[in-house]
Motif scaffolding. Structure first.
Motif, PDB file in Angstrom:
ATOM      1  N   THR A   1    -102.440 -35.249-104.518  1.00 29.16           N
ATOM      2  CA  THR A   1    -103.094 -35.720-103.309  1.00 29.16           C
ATOM      3  C   THR A   1    -103.126 -34.711-102.185  1.00 29.16           C
ATOM      4  O   THR A   1    -104.100 -34.591-101.491  1.00 29.16           O
ATOM      5  CB  THR A   1    -102.393 -36.961-102.767  1.00 29.16           C
ATOM      6  OG1 THR A   1    -101.003 -36.639-102.677  1.00 29.16           O
ATOM      7  CG2 THR A   1    -102.577 -38.107-103.707  1.00 29.16           C
TER       8      THR A   1
ATOM      9  N   ASP B   1     -97.116 -39.619 -98.862  1.00 25.57           N
ATOM     10  CA  ASP B   1     -98.438 -39.622 -99.443  1.00 25.57           C
ATOM     11  C   ASP B   1     -99.352 -40.569 -98.687  1.00 25.57           C
ATOM     12  O   ASP B   1    -100.466 -40.246 -98.271  1.00 25.57           O
ATOM     13  CB  ASP B   1     -98.256 -40.077-100.894  1.00 25.57           C
ATOM     14  CG  ASP B   1     -99.507 -39.926-101.665  1.00 25.57           C
ATOM     15  OD1 ASP B   1     -99.645 -40.636-102.668  1.00 25.57           O
ATOM     16  OD2 ASP B   1    -100.341 -39.098-101.256  1.00 25.57           O
TER      17      ASP B   1
ATOM     18  N   TYR C   1     -93.735 -43.197-101.899  1.00 27.25           N
ATOM     19  CA  TYR C   1     -95.138 -42.929-101.588  1.00 27.25           C
ATOM     20  C   TYR C   1     -95.417 -42.859-100.095  1.00 27.25           C
ATOM     21  O   TYR C   1     -96.559 -42.769 -99.686  1.00 27.25           O
ATOM     22  CB  TYR C   1     -96.015 -44.016-102.217  1.00 27.25           C
ATOM     23  CG  TYR C   1     -95.708 -45.401-101.751  1.00 27.25           C
ATOM     24  CD1 TYR C   1     -94.845 -46.220-102.454  1.00 27.25           C
ATOM     25  CD2 TYR C   1     -96.280 -45.905-100.596  1.00 27.25           C
ATOM     26  CE1 TYR C   1     -94.561 -47.487-102.017  1.00 27.25           C
ATOM     27  CE2 TYR C   1     -96.005 -47.165-100.159  1.00 27.25           C
ATOM     28  CZ  TYR C   1     -95.151 -47.956-100.885  1.00 27.25           C
ATOM     29  OH  TYR C   1     -94.855 -49.218-100.454  1.00 27.25           O
TER      30      TYR C   1
END
Lengths: 261, 622
Positions: B161, B100, B97
């Motif tokens: 996202t 992100d 992640y």
């Protein structure tokens, strides 16, 4: 295109006839006003550019320039710094003088990154400098000066002191020994002597080499005598302090001396 | 509040994996640090400084990640505000992640950033939130991705996202392959993304736009060209070996270059007797001042009015007004045509395109994206300026290239300064060694030559001739001896005779030749020279990258000490044979990080110059 040219010619003709119709005095007055304005602007710009008020903070990377910059501006170095990739340039009133009554002139301080790859940035700011502060890491000094291959402090200082712009304009240089709050920091006398010795060696090796100097360099000091900072045409002083603890009074005095309030 | 506890424990668990997230300005001030805000262990060493010094300032900011000790680092920029966001994590953990999270942090922080403020304590809560969200999303993605992992060439192009997904993004293929071998894959997108997560960094997006397909008429990454490359590599070794026997076949014509006085004397053979013994009375050769000491005047007015012809702006009148008014923000798509034009220009100047040209352009794009255009500036001029600065930064040496001062320092320590010349066959090591010796002699230093090329016939005689003409001592042991031992003895001999500099000549060797590279590594480790000079010719094309990386790699791998000696400097030869195709200099410096110390531009003793960085940059971008 033809129409445009014709139109322009018609307009020019009209303007000419209009001008002829005005009484001559008005034209002279108008021309005089324009001329005086231009002269005033030129004079103002000349005067302004002859008084540089930039202070340049330079030194090797890791010596504490960005910390000092923020100390001068805000009184604290906030949460810490990392290696600068760009210069920090700001015009501000020194933090310690913000409480002073009356008009205090702001200074323009530039913190030039010390990393070797960004060395060319220094040349952008030196011509307009009113003073140069060369920051030296007092704790790490011996190691920094002895390195054969890296751009050591001494060499950097030598390069600054021999730049033509610095010598010609007699830009004053303050050698600031930073990080004196650390236990293993050297004293300013020691650093001063070491610097003089190393610059002497550099100077001699340069003289021993061929007469083809790099055009930008100026010979330092008096030949035949050991190099001393008092031999420089511009004023060179040495002082000490610590950026992290806020002990920067020496810098502030230097700034105040050369940038009049 | 009952539901706070699980999130805190979750946060504590998370914070153990992500070591630190740092936000700082390009000027160096730290604005927010997750370590200080949330409490956490301080990082060991200083990976951030290492990142800046070895990656971002080296124009490798388009790389996907950087690793130092056992930390991995990822970063992103906000060029308009001049901010850098860096995430540090344990390298062994693959955290999905991070990209992100960096994108989310980037977005949120830019909204609350104010140039006057220097403390952002309120960001801590926002960060906690973002962190949890990113982790949650990553968990979801992991579960979702399980069935797709069997098709490694395709990747998820959907991503909840990051809104700037371009269609058909192919990123996972780039993980394994360099220099695309597949026709339909953008596998030389190069950036290693973690298991197909869409990389929010700019680098991946760039390549997709360009490689429409193999039949693109820019042909930059044409499959055919790449295959030719592979074939070319195989033929290079044979060519090099054939080169050695060629010179005596060519007729000797009096060659006159532009601004050099013609040499009246063509026959340099010394009046020796048949056995080739030395004739004792020789006058020291003086051919004037070496060009190293001549100052090159660079014209300071570099106003070139040339436009980049290939900047097709399909946006129409409005965009033109916008660029004049100075309100447009630079987008990736705007930068593409200008960057492509620049890249093509660089490629015509013989800059190696296989990876570095692209990485360089991506790094410049990364530093420009999101910036506001100044008024009355066109995009192409902004890109040009940025590229010029980047090139200047790469070519500015990181360490001192003043050999003379280093020699003086070594002199004070009482030992000679040792320079070792390494390189592949036929680049001009022995010739340029003689030129360097001549230059050093002009500066009143005593030089010794060491003939450690014990393989090639005539190498020792060649050096002997040079030594005779320059009247300097030469240490030789003939042929078929171990070069490392010869070098060691030469250095001992030189220090006994109080010689200032020792120049060690080695045999040319191909970078793939394992036993020869091992021998070279042994020589360097045994003698620990002060300067390892890689001699490369300016004519070289894509092979330059290969040569330098393999040399450095072998020197690092086969060394017995932890701090291996790598290539310290580059000597660029045959510079007079290229007119303005000076790109080899850039490729070599970018790959190895070593500065160009000398430039050989001819075959007589005075033809040795310093690299003029500004003129090279100007020539590259002309």
């Amino acid at each position: 295109m033809e129409e445009w040219i014709q139109q322009a010619q018609v307009w020019a003709g009209q303007a000419e006839s209009w001008v002829r119709q005005q009484p001559p005095e008005q034209i002279y007055v108008a021309a005089a006003v324009v001329a005086i304005t231009i002269l005033v602007l030129i004079a103002a710009s000349c005067l302004k550019s002859s008084k540089p008020n930039t202070i340049v903070l330079s030194g090797l990377n890791g010596s504490g320039k960005t910390t000092l910059f923020y100390q001068l501006r805000d009184g604290s170095s906030h949460q810490g710094t990392v290696t600068s990739m760009e210069e920090n340039s700001d015009t501000f009133v020194l933090h310690s003088e913000q409480e002073r009554k009356g008009k205090v002139k702001p200074v323009h301080v530039v913190d030039v990154p010390g990393h070797a790859r960004l060395k060319t940035k220094l040349d952008e700011f030196l011509p307009r400098a009113a003073g140069v502060i060369f920051v030296v890491d007092a704790q790490d000094f011996c190691r920094a000066c002895k390195q054969l291959q890296t751009l050591s402090s001494c060499r950097y200082l030598y390069d600054i002191l021999t730049k033509a712009t610095v010598v010609k304009k007699r830009v004053p240089v303050l050698i600031f020994c930073n990080k004196t709050d650390k236990v293993t920091a050297h004293s300013k006398e020691f650093i001063r002597k070491q610097l003089e010795k190393e610059i002497n060696k550099l100077r001699e090796s340069r003289n021993a080499l061929s007469s083809a100097d790099i055009s930008d360099e100026v010979k330092l000091g008096v030949p035949g005598e050991a190099f001393n900072f008092s031999q420089c045409q511009n004023k060179v002083t040495v002082s000490e302090g610590a950026g992290l603890t806020g002990n920067v009074s020496a810098i502030e005095e230097f700034i105040r001396e050369y940038v009049k309030a | 509040m009952p539901d706070l506890n699980p999130s805190i424990s979750q946060l504590i668990r998370l914070s153990k994996m992500l070591e630190e997230l740092l936000i700082f300005t390009r000027g160096g001030l730290i604005l927010w640090s997750s370590c200080q805000a949330l409490g956490g262990a301080v990082l060991k060493g200083s990976p951030i400084d290492a990142l800046i010094r070895s990656c971002l300032l080296e124009e490798r900011s388009a790389d996907a990640s950087f690793s130092q000790d056992n930390y991995g680092l990822k970063w992103t920029f906000h060029n308009e505000l001049g901010l850098v966001f860096v995430a540090v994590y344990q390298r062994i953990l693959h955290l999905l992640y991070i990209d992100d999270l960096l994108a989310a942090v980037h977005k949120e922080f830019s909204q609350i950033y104010d140039p006057k403020r220097t403390d952002y304590y309120d960001f801590t809560d926002i960060f906690r939130q973002l962190h949890l969200e990113a982790e949650a999303r990553a968990e979801v993605m992991k579960k979702f991705k399980q069935p797709i992992v069997s098709r490694p060439s395709q990747t998820l192009s959907h991503n909840k996202t990051a809104p700037k997904v371009r269609g058909g993004e192919n990123t996972a293929g780039g993980n394994n392959k360099k220099g695309g071998s597949g026709k339909d894959e953008d596998s030389d997108g190069g950036s290693a993304t973690f298991e197909g997560k869409e990389n929010s960094q700019p680098c991946v997006v760039v390549k997709r736009k360009e490689n429409g397909g193999p039949k693109d008429n820019n042909g930059a990454f044409d499959v055919n060209k790449l295959q030719n490359l592979r074939n070319k590599k195989k033929t290079v070794p044979t060519e090099n070996r054939a080169k050695k026997t060629k010179p005596d076949i060519k007729k000797k014509v009096n060659r006159v270059w532009d601004d050099k006085p013609s040499n009246k004397k063509l026959d340099f053979t010394d009046p020796a007797d048949e056995r080739g013994d030395e004739v004792t009375d020789h006058v020291l050769v003086t051919q004037g001042e070496s060009m190293m000491d001549k100052d090159e005047n660079v014209s300071s007015d570099s106003e070139d009015e040339e436009e980049a012809q290939d900047a097709p702006k399909k946006k129409g009148w409005f965009s033109m007004f916008q660029s004049i008014a100075g309100n447009s923000v630079l987008e990736k798509s705007d930068l593409q045509p200008a960057l492509k034009g620049l890249k093509d220009r660089l490629m015509t100047k013989n800059v190696v395109c296989r990876g570095n040209c692209r990485k360089l352009c991506e790094s410049v794009a990364a530093s420009l994206e999101g910036k506001k255009l100044g008024s009355f500036t066109r995009i192409s001029s902004t890109v040009q300026t940025a590229m010029e600065e980047a090139l200047l930064r790469i070519l500015t040496p990181r360490r001192s290239i003043d050999i003379l001062r280093d020699v003086q320092s070594a002199k004070e320590r009482g030992r000679p300064y040792v320079i070792v010349f390494v390189g592949v066959n036929g680049v001009g090591k022995s010739t340029n060694l003689a030129k360097v010796a001549y230059w050093l002699l002009q500066h009143n230093l005593s030089v010794t030559l060491a003939a450690c090329d014990t393989f090639r016939s005539g190498a020792v005689e060649q050096l002997r001739t040079h030594a005779r003409r320059l009247q300097i001592p030469i240490f030789e042991k003939g042929y078929e001896k171990d070069p490392a031992v010869v070098a060691k003895e030469a250095i001992q001999d030189a220090s006994r005779n109080k010689s200032d500099v020792v120049l060690v000549d080695t045999a040319g060797r191909m970078q793939d030749n394992e036993p020869l590279m091992r021998a070279l590594s042994k020589l360097i480790n045994l003698n620990n020279p002060d300067l390892v000079l890689f001699v490369g010719e300016a004519l070289v094309g894509n092979d330059a990258v290969d040569q330098l990386t393999k040399f450095n790699q072998k020197l690092a791998d086969l060394s017995s000490v932890p701090t291996a000696r790598l290539i310290d400097g580059i000597l660029l030869t045959k510079f007079d044979t290229i007119d303005d195709k000076v790109g080899a200099a850039l490729s070599m410096v970018y790959i190895s990080g070593a500065p160009v110390m000398f430039v050989g531009c001819g075959q007589s003793y005075t033809d040795l110059k310093k690299l003029n960085v500004k003129s090279i940059v100007k020539t590259l971008l002309k």
